[in-house]
Scaffold this motif. Structure first.
Motif, PDB file in Angstrom:
ATOM      1  N   ILE A   1       1.987   8.856   2.255  1.00 33.99           N
ATOM      2  CA  ILE A   1       2.323   7.587   3.101  1.00 33.99           C
ATOM      3  C   ILE A   1       2.237   7.646   4.448  1.00 33.99           C
ATOM      4  O   ILE A   1       1.695   6.695   5.430  1.00 33.99           O
TER       5      ILE A   1
ATOM      6  N   ALA B   1      -4.990   1.008  -2.559  1.00 35.28           N
ATOM      7  CA  ALA B   1      -4.019   0.689  -1.373  1.00 35.28           C
ATOM      8  C   ALA B   1      -4.723   0.358   0.095  1.00 35.28           C
ATOM      9  O   ALA B   1      -4.347  -0.540   0.754  1.00 35.28           O
TER      10      ALA B   1
ATOM     11  N   THR C   1       3.838   1.519  -1.067  1.00 36.37           N
ATOM     12  CA  THR C   1       4.631   1.464  -2.641  1.00 36.37           C
ATOM     13  C   THR C   1       3.770   2.496  -3.242  1.00 36.37           C
ATOM     14  O   THR C   1       3.949   3.313  -4.516  1.00 36.37           O
ATOM     15  N   ILE C   2       2.349   1.796  -3.534  1.00 38.28           N
ATOM     16  CA  ILE C   2       1.291   2.582  -4.417  1.00 38.28           C
ATOM     17  C   ILE C   2       1.298   4.098  -4.132  1.00 38.28           C
ATOM     18  O   ILE C   2       1.391   4.666  -5.092  1.00 38.28           O
ATOM     19  N   LEU C   3       1.091   4.399  -2.850  1.00 36.49           N
ATOM     20  CA  LEU C   3       0.952   5.868  -2.567  1.00 36.49           C
ATOM     21  C   LEU C   3       2.066   6.591  -2.730  1.00 36.49           C
ATOM     22  O   LEU C   3       2.070   7.912  -3.018  1.00 36.49           O
TER      23      LEU C   3
ATOM     24  N   GLY D   1       0.843  -1.050  -0.179  1.00 41.13           N
ATOM     25  CA  GLY D   1       0.046  -0.196   0.064  1.00 41.13           C
ATOM     26  C   GLY D   1       0.819   1.446  -0.118  1.00 41.13           C
ATOM     27  O   GLY D   1       0.598   2.221  -0.758  1.00 41.13           O
TER      28      GLY D   1
ATOM     29  N   PHE E   1      -1.523   7.411   5.242  1.00 37.07           N
ATOM     30  CA  PHE E   1      -1.901   6.150   5.047  1.00 37.07           C
ATOM     31  C   PHE E   1      -1.608   5.460   6.434  1.00 37.07           C
ATOM     32  O   PHE E   1      -2.519   4.375   6.601  1.00 37.07           O
TER      33      PHE E   1
ATOM     34  N   GLY F   1      -6.100   5.593  -6.404  1.00 39.88           N
ATOM     35  CA  GLY F   1      -4.890   4.903  -5.665  1.00 39.88           C
ATOM     36  C   GLY F   1      -5.060   4.927  -4.256  1.00 39.88           C
ATOM     37  O   GLY F   1      -4.665   3.751  -3.674  1.00 39.88           O
ATOM     38  N   GLN F   2      -5.606   5.671  -3.521  1.00 34.46           N
ATOM     39  CA  GLN F   2      -6.005   5.793  -1.984  1.00 34.46           C
ATOM     40  C   GLN F   2      -6.871   4.400  -1.731  1.00 34.46           C
ATOM     41  O   GLN F   2      -6.745   3.584  -0.727  1.00 34.46           O
TER      42      GLN F   2
END
Length: 366
Positions: free
Chosen positions: A233, A122, A96-98, A94, A236, A118-119
């Motif tokens: 990040i 993730a 890495t995506i953000l 997660g 998140f 994207g959020q």
């Protein structure tokens, strides 16, 4: 010899040593990474240009999130090898995506829709594959257990809310990093006491990375901003900590926080959530404009307008948020609805108090 040591070492037998090592490792990696990021940003002219909304007047790199991300990934990779838990790998996925979404937004421009998608993705990774979700409202407004799909939908909403609320407070030197450090410190203690070593390790690693970041964020000569990379990040992770804590507390009926976990999380996140609600109300109902149109009406902007420095603003906000958290812990014996109702009252009053004091001081001098 190293193989024998690894085979016989169990982090759960020495949790304090393990967590201290995770903090030190995260701090050192981040602290050593930021000078390189600063050098590359200046050489390649990857700097933030001040505009009418900026609280700074100099061109400043906004890639601090790279150092935070790199530090967290290294620590979690080592932790994953030692603790062998899929939660850490999913968290890293997660992040890495953000990270790449935030990096693109810092370097060029990324649409709000792509960031939102994207959020969501993730967050879904963690919700679906670890089943870490808010299972109910703990009798808030007499609502207890939620249907499965409603639970997933509400948990997703909480992820998006916290990530973006945190992003909105990144407007004054040290503020976002200091608030996140405070929240992570509280969560690290809660996870440590509950035996959730993997979660405690991530929280402690975040503290280490943020401590190194703040050293540069407060600097005058080597200043660096967190940027969208860092705010997404970190936001998140704060959302993940919050939902994990509520989920664990709701499942464990013997937990001290079985009924009070939502109030504690609200207390920890009071500043970003309160500021977001306030700014959306002002934009929609007073200024009659889009709630997503940036301006300088945040609470931290008001502090600066009243004569507080960046450091004074940060210290004041963090001190008030700490006081709110302490009060919340001492109100766990009350009904949850009462806890939340009182929290909204004394929380708002505490954040309004510095303005009253400053106004009275000005009048007395005048």
């Amino acid at each position: 010899m190293i193989k024998i040591l690894l085979d016989n070492f169990n982090p759960e037998n020495r949790p304090f040593v393990w967590l201290t090592s995770a903090f030190i490792l995260a701090f050192i990696i981040a602290y050593q990474t930021f000078p390189t990021i600063l050098y590359v940003a200046k050489e390649k002219h990857l700097m933030d240009e001040p505009d009418g909304r900026s609280m700074h007047s100099d061109r400043t790199p906004t890639l601090g999130g790279i150092g935070i991300f790199f530090s967290l990934v290294v620590v979690m990779t080592i932790v994953g090898a030692m603790l062998n838990t899929k939660v850490l790998m999913l968290v890293m996925g997660g992040l890495t995506i953000l990270f790449f979404l935030g990096l693109k937004d810092d370097l060029t421009v990324l649409s709000a829709r792509k960031k939102f998608v994207g959020q969501l993705f993730a967050a879904l990774l963690l919700i679906v594959f670890t089943d870490t979700r808010i299972i109910g409202f703990s009798k808030i407004l007499d609502v207890d257990v939620l249907p499965y799909w409603v639970s997933i939908g509400f948990t997703l909403f909480v992820y998006i809310l916290i990530i973006n609320a945190y992003n909105l407070i990144d407007g004054v030197d040290g503020l976002a990093g200091s608030v996140a450090l405070l929240i992570s410190a509280v969560f690290s203690v809660l996870f440590y006491n509950s035996g959730a070593l993997s979660l405690a390790t991530i929280a402690v690693a975040l503290i280490g990375a943020l401590s190194a970041f703040l050293r540069y964020n407060f600097s005058h000569r080597k200043k660096i901003f967190m940027g969208d990379t860092g705010s997404m990040i970190v936001g998140f992770l704060l959302a993940f900590f919050s939902i994990s804590f509520i989920s664990q507390s709701q499942i464990n009926t013997e937990s001290l926080y079985h009924k009070g976990s939502p109030a504690l999380v609200l207390a920890m996140l009071f500043y970003p959530l309160m500021d977001t609600c306030r700014i959306f109300f002002i934009r929609i109902f007073i200024l009659k404009k889009s709630p997503f149109e940036a301006d300088r009406n945040h609470v931290h902007h008001r502090f600066i307008l009243y004569g507080f420095s960046h450091l004074q603003t940060t210290l004041t906000v963090v001190a008030i948020n700490l006081l709110i958290i302490v009060i919340a812990f001492n109100m766990l014996h009350l009904n949850l609805n009462t806890q939340i109702g009182l929290l909204l009252i004394y929380g708002a009053a505490l954040y309004y108090a510095p303005f009253i004091v400053k106004r009275k001081l000005k009048k007395s001098k005048g």
